[in-house]
Design a protein around this motif. Structure first.
Motif, PDB file in Angstrom:
ATOM      1  N   VAL A  68       0.835  -1.199   0.000  1.00  0.00           N
ATOM      2  CA  VAL A  68       0.000   0.000   0.000  1.00  0.00           C
ATOM      3  C   VAL A  68       0.875   1.256   0.000  1.00  0.00           C
ATOM      4  CG1 VAL A  68      -1.703   1.316   1.314  1.00  0.00           C
ATOM      5  CG2 VAL A  68      -1.968  -1.166   1.061  1.00  0.00           C
ATOM      6  N   SER A  69       1.978   1.206   0.735  1.00  0.00           N
ATOM      7  CA  SER A  69       2.924   2.323   0.726  1.00  0.00           C
ATOM      8  C   SER A  69       3.502   2.531  -0.671  1.00  0.00           C
ATOM      9  CB  SER A  69       4.047   2.061   1.726  1.00  0.00           C
ATOM     10  OG  SER A  69       5.040   3.060   1.669  1.00  0.00           O
ATOM     11  N   ALA A  70       3.816   1.429  -1.358  1.00  0.00           N
ATOM     12  CA  ALA A  70       4.336   1.524  -2.719  1.00  0.00           C
ATOM     13  C   ALA A  70       3.275   2.073  -3.670  1.00  0.00           C
ATOM     14  CB  ALA A  70       4.813   0.158  -3.190  1.00  0.00           C
ATOM     15  N   MET A  71       2.019   1.722  -3.436  1.00  0.00           N
ATOM     16  CA  MET A  71       0.938   2.277  -4.250  1.00  0.00           C
ATOM     17  C   MET A  71       0.895   3.793  -4.143  1.00  0.00           C
ATOM     18  SD  MET A  71      -2.240  -0.386  -3.587  1.00  0.00           S
ATOM     19  CE  MET A  71      -3.380   0.539  -4.638  1.00  0.00           C
ATOM     20  N   ARG A  72       0.983   4.293  -2.932  1.00  0.00           N
ATOM     21  CA  ARG A  72       0.963   5.754  -2.741  1.00  0.00           C
ATOM     22  C   ARG A  72       2.144   6.400  -3.445  1.00  0.00           C
ATOM     23  NH1 ARG A  72      -0.222   4.172   2.871  1.00  0.00           N
ATOM     24  NH2 ARG A  72      -2.489   4.286   3.190  1.00  0.00           N
ATOM     25  N   ASP A  73       3.299   5.763  -3.357  1.00  0.00           N
ATOM     26  CA  ASP A  73       4.499   6.277  -4.007  1.00  0.00           C
ATOM     27  C   ASP A  73       4.320   6.349  -5.520  1.00  0.00           C
ATOM     28  OD1 ASP A  73       7.336   7.045  -3.985  1.00  0.00           O
ATOM     29  OD2 ASP A  73       7.687   5.094  -4.911  1.00  0.00           O
ATOM     30  N   CYS A  74       3.551   5.402  -6.074  1.00  0.00           N
ATOM     31  CA  CYS A  74       3.325   5.352  -7.519  1.00  0.00           C
ATOM     32  C   CYS A  74       2.125   6.190  -7.956  1.00  0.00           C
ATOM     33  CB  CYS A  74       3.103   3.915  -7.970  1.00  0.00           C
ATOM     34  SG  CYS A  74       4.536   2.836  -7.731  1.00  0.00           S
TER      35      CYS A  74
END
Length: 264
Positions: free
Chosen positions: A109-115
Protein backbone atom coordinates in the motif's frame (compact mmCIF):
# COMPACT_ATOMS: atom_id res chain seq x y z
CA UNK A 1 -2.81 -44.71 3.96
CA UNK A 2 0.32 -46.06 2.32
CA UNK A 3 4.08 -45.90 2.80
CA UNK A 4 5.03 -47.16 -0.66
CA UNK A 5 6.57 -43.86 -1.70
CA UNK A 6 8.83 -41.23 -0.27
CA UNK A 7 7.11 -37.87 0.37
CA UNK A 8 10.09 -36.06 -1.17
CA UNK A 9 9.63 -38.08 -4.37
CA UNK A 10 5.89 -37.39 -4.36
CA UNK A 11 6.56 -33.67 -4.00
CA UNK A 12 8.88 -33.77 -7.01
CA UNK A 13 6.18 -35.61 -8.94
CA UNK A 14 3.64 -32.93 -8.06
CA UNK A 15 6.05 -30.21 -9.22
CA UNK A 16 6.57 -32.01 -12.53
CA UNK A 17 2.84 -32.43 -13.09
CA UNK A 18 2.05 -28.73 -12.65
CA UNK A 19 5.12 -27.49 -14.56
CA UNK A 20 3.37 -26.81 -17.86
CA UNK A 21 0.65 -24.76 -16.17
CA UNK A 22 3.29 -22.88 -14.20
CA UNK A 23 5.26 -22.15 -17.39
CA UNK A 24 2.12 -20.86 -19.04
CA UNK A 25 1.49 -18.48 -16.15
CA UNK A 26 5.06 -17.18 -16.34
CA UNK A 27 4.71 -16.47 -20.05
CA UNK A 28 1.62 -14.31 -19.59
CA UNK A 29 1.77 -11.01 -21.54
CA UNK A 30 0.88 -8.96 -18.46
CA UNK A 31 4.52 -8.80 -17.34
CA UNK A 32 5.50 -6.76 -20.40
CA UNK A 33 2.28 -4.75 -20.62
CA UNK A 34 2.78 -2.92 -17.31
CA UNK A 35 5.04 -0.42 -19.05
CA UNK A 36 3.77 3.02 -18.08
CA UNK A 37 2.79 4.92 -14.94
CA UNK A 38 -0.90 4.76 -15.82
CA UNK A 39 -0.81 1.03 -16.46
CA UNK A 40 1.19 0.38 -13.30
CA UNK A 41 -1.45 2.16 -11.24
CA UNK A 42 -4.26 0.09 -12.76
CA UNK A 43 -2.27 -3.06 -12.09
CA UNK A 44 -1.51 -2.19 -8.47
CA UNK A 45 -5.10 -1.21 -7.68
CA UNK A 46 -6.16 -4.74 -8.62
CA UNK A 47 -3.12 -6.69 -7.46
CA UNK A 48 -3.25 -5.28 -3.92
CA UNK A 49 -6.21 -7.58 -3.28
CA UNK A 50 -4.01 -10.58 -4.13
CA UNK A 51 -1.47 -9.26 -1.63
CA UNK A 52 -4.22 -9.00 0.98
CA UNK A 53 -5.69 -12.47 0.42
CA UNK A 54 -2.18 -13.96 0.48
CA UNK A 55 -2.01 -12.77 4.09
CA UNK A 56 -5.35 -14.47 4.72
CA UNK A 57 -4.00 -17.76 3.34
CA UNK A 58 -0.96 -17.36 5.56
CA UNK A 59 -2.95 -16.70 8.72
CA UNK A 60 -5.38 -19.52 8.02
CA UNK A 61 -2.41 -21.89 7.94
CA UNK A 62 -1.07 -20.46 11.19
CA UNK A 63 -4.49 -20.94 12.78
CA UNK A 64 -4.62 -24.55 11.59
CA UNK A 65 -1.08 -25.55 12.47
CA UNK A 66 -0.57 -23.70 15.75
CA UNK A 67 -2.73 -22.81 18.72
CA UNK A 68 -3.77 -19.16 18.75
CA UNK A 69 -6.79 -19.74 20.96
CA UNK A 70 -7.18 -19.74 24.74
CA UNK A 71 -6.56 -21.84 26.71
CA UNK A 72 -3.32 -22.63 24.89
CA UNK A 73 -2.43 -26.20 23.98
CA UNK A 74 0.68 -27.53 22.23
CA UNK A 75 0.46 -27.78 18.43
CA UNK A 76 -0.20 -31.24 17.03
CA UNK A 77 3.03 -31.09 15.02
CA UNK A 78 5.89 -28.86 16.12
CA UNK A 79 7.70 -29.05 12.77
CA UNK A 80 4.86 -27.56 10.72
CA UNK A 81 4.10 -25.08 13.51
CA UNK A 82 7.69 -23.86 13.44
CA UNK A 83 7.71 -23.51 9.65
CA UNK A 84 4.50 -21.47 9.47
CA UNK A 85 5.50 -19.25 12.40
CA UNK A 86 8.81 -18.45 10.73
CA UNK A 87 7.02 -17.52 7.50
CA UNK A 88 4.48 -15.40 9.38
CA UNK A 89 7.30 -13.46 11.05
CA UNK A 90 8.70 -12.44 7.68
CA UNK A 91 5.37 -11.75 5.98
CA UNK A 92 3.54 -9.94 8.77
CA UNK A 93 6.42 -7.99 10.35
CA UNK A 94 9.18 -7.76 7.76
CA UNK A 95 11.86 -5.08 7.54
CA UNK A 96 10.36 -2.09 5.75
CA UNK A 97 13.58 -0.71 4.27
CA UNK A 98 13.26 2.42 6.41
CA UNK A 99 14.49 1.08 9.73
CA UNK A 100 11.14 -0.26 10.91
CA UNK A 101 8.86 -3.21 10.30
CA UNK A 102 5.61 -3.75 8.43
CA UNK A 103 3.51 -6.44 6.83
CA UNK A 104 4.01 -7.01 3.13
CA UNK A 105 0.48 -5.75 2.62
CA UNK A 106 1.39 -2.45 4.27
CA UNK A 107 4.57 -2.26 2.20
CA UNK A 108 2.49 -2.71 -0.93
CA UNK A 109 0.00 0.00 0.00
CA UNK A 110 2.92 2.32 0.73
CA UNK A 111 4.34 1.52 -2.72
CA UNK A 112 0.94 2.28 -4.25
CA UNK A 113 0.96 5.75 -2.74
CA UNK A 114 4.50 6.28 -4.01
CA UNK A 115 3.32 5.35 -7.52
CA UNK A 116 0.23 7.55 -7.34
CA UNK A 117 -2.14 4.57 -7.37
CA UNK A 118 -5.57 5.00 -5.77
CA UNK A 119 -5.77 3.19 -2.41
CA UNK A 120 -9.37 4.12 -1.64
CA UNK A 121 -10.93 0.88 -2.87
CA UNK A 122 -8.68 -1.43 -0.84
CA UNK A 123 -8.95 0.87 2.19
CA UNK A 124 -12.76 0.87 2.02
CA UNK A 125 -12.72 -2.92 1.64
CA UNK A 126 -10.56 -3.31 4.76
CA UNK A 127 -12.71 -0.89 6.73
CA UNK A 128 -15.81 -2.91 5.86
CA UNK A 129 -14.08 -6.01 7.19
CA UNK A 130 -13.07 -4.18 10.38
CA UNK A 131 -16.71 -3.25 10.83
CA UNK A 132 -17.71 -6.90 10.76
CA UNK A 133 -18.62 -7.50 7.13
CA UNK A 134 -18.01 -10.95 5.69
CA UNK A 135 -15.52 -11.18 2.84
CA UNK A 136 -18.19 -12.08 0.28
CA UNK A 137 -20.27 -9.07 1.29
CA UNK A 138 -17.29 -6.70 1.33
CA UNK A 139 -16.41 -7.81 -2.20
CA UNK A 140 -19.83 -6.79 -3.51
CA UNK A 141 -18.74 -3.31 -4.45
CA UNK A 142 -18.88 -1.82 -7.93
CA UNK A 143 -15.45 -0.25 -7.39
CA UNK A 144 -13.86 -3.72 -7.03
CA UNK A 145 -13.10 -5.17 -10.49
CA UNK A 146 -14.72 -8.46 -11.44
CA UNK A 147 -11.35 -10.27 -11.84
CA UNK A 148 -10.48 -9.27 -8.27
CA UNK A 149 -13.77 -10.59 -6.94
CA UNK A 150 -13.25 -13.91 -8.73
CA UNK A 151 -9.67 -14.33 -7.52
CA UNK A 152 -10.38 -13.52 -3.88
CA UNK A 153 -13.46 -15.74 -3.91
CA UNK A 154 -11.37 -18.65 -5.22
CA UNK A 155 -8.81 -18.08 -2.46
CA UNK A 156 -11.45 -18.08 0.25
CA UNK A 157 -13.09 -21.19 -1.16
CA UNK A 158 -9.81 -22.92 -0.33
CA UNK A 159 -9.55 -21.26 3.07
CA UNK A 160 -13.05 -22.18 4.21
CA UNK A 161 -12.46 -25.81 3.28
CA UNK A 162 -10.33 -25.87 6.45
CA UNK A 163 -8.18 -28.63 4.96
CA UNK A 164 -4.52 -27.78 5.74
CA UNK A 165 -3.01 -29.74 2.85
CA UNK A 166 -5.13 -27.83 0.33
CA UNK A 167 -4.48 -24.46 1.94
CA UNK A 168 -0.76 -25.25 2.02
CA UNK A 169 -0.86 -26.26 -1.67
CA UNK A 170 -2.52 -22.98 -2.63
CA UNK A 171 -0.06 -21.09 -0.49
CA UNK A 172 2.96 -22.96 -1.84
CA UNK A 173 2.25 -23.33 -5.54
CA UNK A 174 -0.22 -20.50 -6.08
CA UNK A 175 2.01 -18.03 -4.23
CA UNK A 176 5.40 -18.77 -2.68
CA UNK A 177 6.80 -20.94 -5.45
CA UNK A 178 5.70 -18.82 -8.40
CA UNK A 179 5.93 -15.28 -6.97
CA UNK A 180 9.73 -14.88 -7.28
CA UNK A 181 9.64 -15.69 -11.01
CA UNK A 182 6.54 -13.54 -11.61
CA UNK A 183 7.96 -10.57 -9.76
CA UNK A 184 11.35 -10.88 -11.47
CA UNK A 185 9.56 -10.39 -14.77
CA UNK A 186 8.03 -7.16 -13.51
CA UNK A 187 11.42 -5.95 -12.28
CA UNK A 188 13.01 -6.76 -15.64
CA UNK A 189 10.23 -4.97 -17.52
CA UNK A 190 9.73 -1.92 -15.31
CA UNK A 191 13.14 -0.99 -14.00
CA UNK A 192 15.68 -1.85 -16.68
CA UNK A 193 15.68 1.64 -18.18
CA UNK A 194 14.91 3.61 -15.01
CA UNK A 195 16.30 1.59 -12.06
CA UNK A 196 15.53 4.23 -9.40
CA UNK A 197 11.93 4.84 -10.42
CA UNK A 198 9.20 3.90 -7.93
CA UNK A 199 11.71 2.83 -5.31
CA UNK A 200 9.15 1.51 -2.79
CA UNK A 201 7.56 -0.80 -5.36
CA UNK A 202 10.97 -2.03 -6.45
CA UNK A 203 11.86 -2.71 -2.79
CA UNK A 204 8.64 -4.69 -2.35
CA UNK A 205 9.23 -6.79 -5.48
CA UNK A 206 12.89 -7.50 -4.81
CA UNK A 207 12.25 -8.28 -1.15
CA UNK A 208 9.73 -10.91 -2.21
CA UNK A 209 11.97 -12.33 -4.91
CA UNK A 210 14.79 -13.03 -2.47
CA UNK A 211 12.74 -13.91 0.62
CA UNK A 212 10.35 -16.27 -1.14
CA UNK A 213 12.94 -17.95 -3.35
CA UNK A 214 15.58 -18.44 -0.66
CA UNK A 215 13.51 -18.93 2.49
CA UNK A 216 9.73 -18.98 2.41
CA UNK A 217 9.37 -21.07 -0.76
CA UNK A 218 11.50 -23.97 0.49
CA UNK A 219 9.82 -23.82 3.91
CA UNK A 220 6.39 -23.93 2.30
CA UNK A 221 7.44 -26.98 0.25
CA UNK A 222 8.66 -28.70 3.41
CA UNK A 223 5.45 -27.83 5.23
CA UNK A 224 3.29 -29.27 2.44
CA UNK A 225 5.37 -32.45 2.36
CA UNK A 226 4.90 -32.92 6.11
CA UNK A 227 1.17 -32.31 5.90
CA UNK A 228 0.62 -34.83 3.10
CA UNK A 229 3.17 -37.34 4.36
CA UNK A 230 2.52 -40.85 3.01
CA UNK A 231 -1.17 -40.25 2.32
CA UNK A 232 -1.73 -40.45 -1.43
CA UNK A 233 -5.26 -39.04 -1.12
CA UNK A 234 -3.83 -35.90 0.48
CA UNK A 235 -1.23 -35.61 -2.27
CA UNK A 236 -3.88 -35.90 -4.98
CA UNK A 237 -5.98 -33.27 -3.26
CA UNK A 238 -2.98 -30.96 -2.86
CA UNK A 239 -2.14 -31.36 -6.54
CA UNK A 240 -5.68 -30.46 -7.59
CA UNK A 241 -5.60 -27.33 -5.43
CA UNK A 242 -2.14 -26.39 -6.72
CA UNK A 243 -3.39 -26.53 -10.31
CA UNK A 244 -6.60 -24.68 -9.49
CA UNK A 245 -4.63 -21.94 -7.73
CA UNK A 246 -2.32 -21.40 -10.70
CA UNK A 247 -5.33 -21.36 -13.02
CA UNK A 248 -7.05 -18.81 -10.77
CA UNK A 249 -3.97 -16.57 -10.99
CA UNK A 250 -3.93 -16.93 -14.78
CA UNK A 251 -7.59 -15.93 -15.00
CA UNK A 252 -6.87 -13.01 -12.69
CA UNK A 253 -3.98 -11.91 -14.92
CA UNK A 254 -6.25 -12.20 -17.98
CA UNK A 255 -8.77 -9.80 -16.45
CA UNK A 256 -6.20 -7.33 -15.17
CA UNK A 257 -4.32 -7.46 -18.45
CA UNK A 258 -7.49 -6.60 -20.36
CA UNK A 259 -7.99 -3.56 -18.10
CA UNK A 260 -4.36 -2.51 -18.59
CA UNK A 261 -4.63 -2.65 -22.38
CA UNK A 262 -7.48 -0.13 -22.24
CA UNK A 263 -5.00 2.41 -20.85
CA UNK A 264 -2.72 4.11 -23.37
Amino acid sequence: MTSEFNPADRLRQLVERIQSQRDRLLSHPIYHSVNSEARLRIFMQAHVFAVWDFMSLLKSLQRSLTNIELPWLPPRDSATARLINEIVLGEETDEDGLGGHASHFELYVSAMRDCGADTRTISTFCERLRSGAKVADALRDETIPTPVQGFVTATFDVIVSNRPSGIAAAFTFGREDVIPDMFQRFVDSLFTREPQRFERFRFYLERHIHLDADDHGPKAMRMLSLLCGHDEAEWRYAESIALASIQARESFWDGVHAAILRVT
